[in-house]
Design a protein around this motif. Sequence first.
Motif, mmCIF file in Angstrom:
data_model
loop_
_atom_site.group_PDB
_atom_site.id
_atom_site.type_symbol
_atom_site.label_atom_id
_atom_site.label_comp_id
_atom_site.label_asym_id
_atom_site.label_seq_id
_atom_site.Cartn_x
_atom_site.Cartn_y
_atom_site.Cartn_z
ATOM 1 N N SER A 40 43.358 33.154 45.073
ATOM 2 C CA SER A 40 42.216 34.001 44.732
ATOM 3 C C SER A 40 42.423 35.467 45.105
ATOM 4 C CB SER A 40 40.939 33.475 45.388
ATOM 5 O OG SER A 40 41.089 33.407 46.801
ATOM 6 N N PRO A 43 45.398 38.726 42.690
ATOM 7 C CA PRO A 43 45.198 39.934 41.867
ATOM 8 C C PRO A 43 45.229 41.237 42.680
ATOM 9 C CG PRO A 43 43.707 38.220 41.150
ATOM 10 C CD PRO A 43 44.349 37.725 42.420
ATOM 11 N N GLU A 46 48.869 41.937 43.430
ATOM 12 C CA GLU A 46 49.559 42.370 42.208
ATOM 13 C C GLU A 46 49.204 43.810 41.844
ATOM 14 O OE1 GLU A 46 48.690 39.294 39.340
ATOM 15 O OE2 GLU A 46 50.579 38.283 39.829
ATOM 16 N N GLU A 47 47.973 44.212 42.111
ATOM 17 C CA GLU A 47 47.574 45.607 41.888
ATOM 18 C C GLU A 47 48.485 46.554 42.670
ATOM 19 O OE1 GLU A 47 43.871 48.429 43.299
ATOM 20 O OE2 GLU A 47 43.397 46.361 42.714
ATOM 21 N N SER A 77 51.407 36.989 37.627
ATOM 22 C CA SER A 77 51.263 37.534 36.277
ATOM 23 C C SER A 77 52.636 37.758 35.661
ATOM 24 C CB SER A 77 50.506 38.857 36.314
ATOM 25 O OG SER A 77 49.198 38.645 36.806
#
Length: 164
Positions: A40, A43, A46-47, A77
């Motif tokens: 969770s 993201p 990954e940013e 991703s």
Amino acid sequence: MPIPNVSGCASGSSGLLFLDVDGVLHPVGADYSFSSRFFSHLPLLEELLREFKSVDVIISSDWRRAESIEQLQRYFSADIRHRIIGATPQIDPKLNVHHRRQREIQAWLDGNGRHDAEWVALDDWPLSFEAGFERVVLTDPQRAFDQDSFQELRSHFLRFAADC
């Protein structure tokens, strides 16, 4: 002459992130049960990896024992997967080893000719590292990778870029 990328490093040079999973990419409860869906907080990580394109990732989590690198890459991703470049070797779990994760990271660095590389570990288990060790960003396992750890990890990545 190499062309600098977004982070200021010349092509071919990179920093390394040694990545734990449980308590980092998703929270765990006080009894180490999983308190939310897996990955969770991925993201948010990954940013940061998109901002610092010269940072590659090595899995240091116990997840590497159950899943191959190819399987682990699938959680990420499509634009990040190719940057998951390996996993740390496993020290025999039956051996009582102090600072186990730190030693596994050192074994990976030595075994891959990267002992001089810029690197940082993102982990939730402080006993896996020497006390006061500067190359680790520790997350609170119940909060996982949050804005505080994001900013701390970002400062390491900025240092990597400055040292290129």
